[in-house]
Design an enzyme around this catalytic site. Structure first.
Site, PDB file in Angstrom:
ATOM      1  N   LYS A 146       0.807  -1.165   0.004  1.00 55.40           N
ATOM      2  CA  LYS A 146       0.122   0.138   0.076  1.00 55.40           C
ATOM      3  C   LYS A 146       0.908   1.418  -0.015  1.00 55.40           C
ATOM      4  O   LYS A 146       0.656   2.209  -0.711  1.00 55.40           O
ATOM      5  CB  LYS A 146      -0.897  -0.116   1.344  1.00 55.40           C
ATOM      6  N   GLN A 171      -4.509  -0.957   9.487  1.00 51.61           N
ATOM      7  CA  GLN A 171      -4.281  -2.457   9.012  1.00 51.61           C
ATOM      8  C   GLN A 171      -4.940  -3.502  10.016  1.00 51.61           C
ATOM      9  O   GLN A 171      -4.626  -3.539  11.219  1.00 51.61           O
ATOM     10  CB  GLN A 171      -3.013  -2.620   8.804  1.00 51.61           C
ATOM     11  N   ASP A 184     -10.805   3.406   4.076  1.00 55.60           N
ATOM     12  CA  ASP A 184     -11.284   1.751   4.056  1.00 55.60           C
ATOM     13  C   ASP A 184     -12.831   1.812   3.878  1.00 55.60           C
ATOM     14  O   ASP A 184     -13.555   0.888   3.575  1.00 55.60           O
ATOM     15  CB  ASP A 184     -10.665   0.990   5.028  1.00 55.60           C
TER      16      ASP A 184
END
Length: 289
Positions: free
Chosen positions: A52, A96, A119
């Site tokens: 990422k 994460q 997200d």
């Protein structure tokens, strides 16, 4: 893998998205900033985070990595997120997962400001999506799936769709997005008893269970659009999906392979979300989500 006309090349689509985004970012006076938080030493998470960060840098984003100890306290993680929420230079925050076992994911996902939630997992954004409204960010994998369906002009209105899986990351949000497009949606899961009867009537099949090749060709009707979100390694270490690819690809009108299907689109749409949240925060014209 040799791509046939009915096999969706997710890598190419993702590359096209990234190139388009790179062009847009190149003309910005300031660059979007993505901050990724990782707690603990989960090896798979480290690889995902590395990828990422690398993709963000490739696009010209500013990227920040916050690495926290496996034994980080609840208060320390809350403080980290709150500091980032209040930092005007941070446009996107990604926590994460999974977190160390002593921490509850929901508590911390909800602590991230909805307008920085790249997200789309914050309850505010999830609730907006569930109500058929526009959240600040749509979860990246469902967003990628909908992009593919649109790109290939897949008719959704009035079509029977089955979503296998009910996670907050893929199953529930993709069902909401399909409903918004007036598809008739069946939500199946581990307790569904007549799965084959349901998949056989579906025009669109989306599976996100991580069970190796448990959906076979005899479970799919001719001409179905088949989207495989599962990813698991077999006994030889080879990556497989939820679909038994060889049998299903002979019947499907469209199918995503694993690897090389939806996976690349997830990280591409993470970058799109970061860019769109940046525009929103700066008061610039935002693209339709």
């Amino acid at each position: 893998m040799r791509f046939m006309p009915n096999i969706i090349d997710g890598k190419k689509i993702a590359n096209d998205i990234i190139q388009d985004l790179k062009n847009k970012v190149s003309i910005l006076k300031e660059k979007p900033t993505l901050c990724v938080i990782i707690a603990g030493q989960n090896e798979a998470s480290k690889i995902y985070v590395k990828n990422k960060i690398k993709k963000a840098q490739e696009l010209g984003f500013n990227s920040i990595l916050k690495e926290l100890d496996e034994n980080v306290t609840k208060e320390e993680l809350f403080d980290t997120i709150r500091t980032l929420n209040n930092d005007e230079n941070i446009n996107g925050i990604l926590l994460q997962l999974p977190l160390p076992k002593h921490l509850s994911e929901k508590d911390f996902l909800d602590e991230i400001s909805p307008v920085k939630d790249v997200d789309g997992f914050n309850t505010y954004n999830s609730g907006k999506l569930f109500k058929g409204e526009k959240p600040y960010a749509i979860p990246c994998t469902p967003k990628g799936i909908m992009g593919v369906l649109k790109l290939y002009d897949v008719q959704l209105e009035g079509k029977t769709s089955i979503v296998i899986g009910r996670s907050n990351i893929v199953g529930k949000p993709i069902a909401s997005l399909l409903l918004k497009e007036n598809a008739t949606v069946i939500q199946a899961h581990s307790k569904t008893k007549n799965l084959k009867e349901l998949t056989k009537i579906a025009d669109i099949v989306v599976s996100a269970t991580g069970q190796k090749e448990f959906i076979t060709g005899d479970m799919i009707k001719d001409g179905a659009v088949c989207i495989d979100v599962g990813i698991v390694r077999d006994e030889n270490g080879k990556i497989k999906g939820d679909f038994e690819f060889n049998s299903i690809s002979k019947k499907a009108s469209l199918i995503t392979p694993v690897p090389g299907g939806i996976g690349p689109l997830t990280i591409a749409n993470l970058m799109v979300n970061t860019y769109e949240l940046y525009l929103l925060q700066k008061g610039l014209k935002n693209e339709k989500r």
